[in-house]
Design an enzyme around this catalytic site. Structure first.
Site, mmCIF file in Angstrom:
data_model
loop_
_atom_site.group_PDB
_atom_site.id
_atom_site.type_symbol
_atom_site.label_atom_id
_atom_site.label_comp_id
_atom_site.label_asym_id
_atom_site.label_seq_id
_atom_site.Cartn_x
_atom_site.Cartn_y
_atom_site.Cartn_z
ATOM 1 N N HIS A 295 -56.976 9.420 -3.342
ATOM 2 C CA HIS A 295 -55.418 10.143 -4.424
ATOM 3 C C HIS A 295 -55.736 11.457 -3.708
ATOM 4 C CE1 HIS A 295 -54.853 6.844 -6.905
ATOM 5 N NE2 HIS A 295 -56.273 6.714 -6.978
ATOM 6 N N SER A 417 -45.923 28.767 18.970
ATOM 7 C CA SER A 417 -44.972 28.289 17.576
ATOM 8 C C SER A 417 -44.619 29.410 18.833
ATOM 9 C CB SER A 417 -45.377 28.798 16.784
ATOM 10 O OG SER A 417 -43.492 29.257 16.209
#
Length: 639
Positions: A295, A417
């Site tokens: 999880h 970027s």
């Protein structure tokens, strides 16, 4: 022996014709053209005419190219490769040669320039229900009347009659077989397309009291067969060139068909290399301790080697599915014919051997269904494989973030970027995840095309063949993932530091409490849980825990202390001690992982031997097929 090599001009003609056919005439175009009422593509006919192909045999004085028989043979062979759906043979070969052989000068001047430009389409109407090419087979009559003739009779299996502007019709006049020029739209002419096995545009043409003038006779009255026989010889040779081109293309497709299994093997071979990399990495990191997640929360400590072997075994099942699917693909359906088999004595086993198949589809009716269900299985197998690879990529993608910082991909596989200069984006992993996600559509897309009635075999033709897309995407993902893994930087210190964080070793301590005190695991679970809560409230970590803290929690929950030493508590709260306590096969214990590594390498060796056997068998079959074709060609040349 005569020199049969082509001239440089003929080589250029062949190259240009092949490029045109490959560009302009895919099989879908052929199918669409044959479905037209007249059975040909007007667009292709226009383009062929502009290229001068219809003028190849027409002399220059009639507006043609004046090419040789070899020029025409080269052209016909290339047209045959693409099954070009145009009436070239009927008009530019049979029609033009007939006019050249016996037409009057006036007829030639009037018709041949238009034939060369593709503006006039001719078709020879010779055969009748009593099929045959001899003059005695013609029953159609031409009765002299009013200075001309009246034609009565029915012609059968007339190629391209639906496209023709003018028919060259053979009929029995008083003096014998005679050829007549008949406008296809003349009163009394009826054309009806008949069914043909391959969908060829064949027509039944009825002549009911069709009047033609004496000037429409080609050659002499009664001299039709003498005129036509040599024309048929030349036209037959050029038809053979057309068929030769078609058969050469079939041969190439057959080799490509055999190659498909080699191409399908590209994912197999590359997948094996990815598994090899995972095994090598797992061996290197057998004792690289890290947190195990459920999880996306810390669960229990493990090792990076054990984590990687989890993916190896997932991929091992994928490998088994691929090999199993390959065995079902590698069967020959040829000889099943439409559904019940064939009356022709085909040696299905020999055909299967020459194509490199490992066996036969045993039921003729099943051959059509087989051709439909194995693409669906392939799509499912490859889609599931990429889904599993995507899960590994997703973990590495998350772990490469600053918050985790446990792995870092190589600079060559990352991007920055355009605005933020500090960014290092894991582009390769994003690419893998994107391609794996798109693969989920493969299986429903293939199965979705198979939802029609079971009697259809055109579903996949119309739905599109996704084989190349699936193979190319799978190969790209495997190569990219292998590059990611081989260049991956594993931050072992960060992994080890976080292996025991968030109290992930608590279960191991509870197990040891049960072993040393004999209380139930339920009670031990309550004690250790209370100890963790107390520690969180006090703001201390697992390395600060002593036997005092464990006994305090036991007295709170059970009303008694447990009596474990500080050394025992510390040992089992450390990731190394927790993993070292594991004893079952397949566990994260380094010794257990090493055992699975040896077994995995043995499996990999078996998989490689299996694939080597398959590729060797297909290669041998291709060699045998070429030898068989060469032997047949040699026998034909010597006959």
């Amino acid at each position: 022996m005569p020199d049969l090599s082509l001239t440089s001009e003929q080589e250029l003609l062949r190259t240009a014709a092949r490029a045109f056919v490959e560009r302009e005439c895919p099989l879908q175009t052929v199918r669409e053209a044959l479905e037209q009422p007249d059975g040909f593509s007007r667009d292709l006919w226009r383009k062929v005419s502009e290229l001068g192909w219809n003028a190849i045999l027409v002399p220059p004085q009639y507006g043609g190219e004046g090419g040789t028989f070899t020029d025409a043979a080269v052209l016909c062979e290339e047209m045959g490769r693409g099954l070009l759906p145009v009436p070239h043979h009927s008009s530019a070969v049979l029609g033009a040669l007939t006019l050249l052989a016996g037409a009057s000068e006036e007829q030639r001047q009037r018709l041949l320039p238009a034939v060369a430009r593709g503006e006039e389409i001719l078709a020879l109407a010779f055969t009748e229900a009593d099929y045959g090419w001899g003059p005695e087979r013609v029953r159609m009559t031409a009765t002299a009347a009013n200075g001309g003739y009246v034609l009565d009779g029915v012609k059968a299996l007339v190629p391209d009659a639906g496209a023709a502007d003018r028919l060259i019709c053979a009929a029995q006049a008083g003096e014998g077989l005679t050829l007549f020029l008949v406008p296809a739209g003349a009163p009394g002419v009826t054309r009806r397309r008949t069914s043909a096995f391959a969908g060829d545009p064949l027509f039944e043409v009825t002549f009911d009291g069709v009047e033609v003038a004496a000037g429409d006779v080609v050659g002499d009255v009664g001299g039709g067969w003498r005129l036509l026989a040599p024309v048929l010889d030349v036209a037959t040779a050029l038809a053979c060139a057309y068929v030769s081109g078609a058969m050469q293309r079939v041969y190439e497709m057959t080799i490509d068909y055999a190659q498909r299994r080699v191409q399908f093997g590209q994912p197999i071979a590359r997948f094996q290399r990815v598994q090899d990399v995972i095994i090598d990495m797992a061996d290197e990191h057998v004792e690289t301790y890290m947190p195990g997640y459920t999880h996306l929360q810390h669960a229990q400590p493990t090792t990076f080697g054990h984590y990687l072997m989890r993916h190896y075994f997932t991929f091992e099942r994928d490998q088994q599915r691929i090999e199993s699917a390959f065995g079902r693909v590698d069967l020959s359906a040829l000889g099943g014919a439409a559904m019940t088999g064939t009356s022709w004595p085909i040696d299905r086993t020999r055909v299967a051997e020459l194509l490199g198949h490992d066996g036969l589809i045993e039921n003729a009716y099943d051959t059509g269904v087989f051709a439909q269900d194995y693409p669906a299985e392939n799509a499912a197998v490859l889609s599931l494989m990429l889904s599993n690879i995507g899960r590994l990529a997703a973990d590495l993608y998350v772990w490469s973030s600053w918050e985790f910082g446990m792995v870092e991909i190589d600079d060559a596989l990352a991007g920055s970027s355009s605005i933020m200069p500090q960014k290092k984006n894991p582009n390769a992993l994003e690419r893998v995840r994107g391609l794996c996600g798109s693969s989920l559509a493969w299986f429903p897309a293939v199965v979705g095309t198979l939802r029609s009635a079971s009697s259809s075999d055109l579903d996949l033709h119309f739905g599109g063949d996704r084989t190349n897309e699936m193979r190319e995407t799978t190969v790209a993902v495997l190569e990219l993932m292998r590059s990611v893994l081989t260049t991956l930087s594993v931050k072992t210190d960060i992994m080890h530091e976080r292996a025991g964080a968030s109290w992930s070793t608590a279960t191991n301590l509870a197990d040891e409490v049960v072993r040393r005190t004999g209380i139930s695991f339920r009670s031990a679970h309550r004690v250790v849980g209370r100890m963790v809560r107390n520690a969180l409230e006090e703001g201390i970590g697992y390395r600060d825990i002593t036997a005092f803290h464990l006994d305090s929690a036991a007295e709170q929950t059970l009303g008694q202390s447990l009596g474990l030493s500080d050394e025992v508590v510390a040992h089992y709260l450390e990731p190394v001690g927790a993993v070292g306590a594991l004893v079952t096969p397949g566990s994260a214990h380094p010794d257990a992982v090493r055992v699975t590594l040896e077994q995995a390498r043995a499996r990999q060796a078996r998989h490689r031997r299996w694939w080597e056997d398959q590729t060797e068998r297909v290669a041998s079959a291709r060699q045998a097929l070429r030898a068989a074709v060469d032997g047949l060609a040699g026998a034909l040349e010597s006959s």
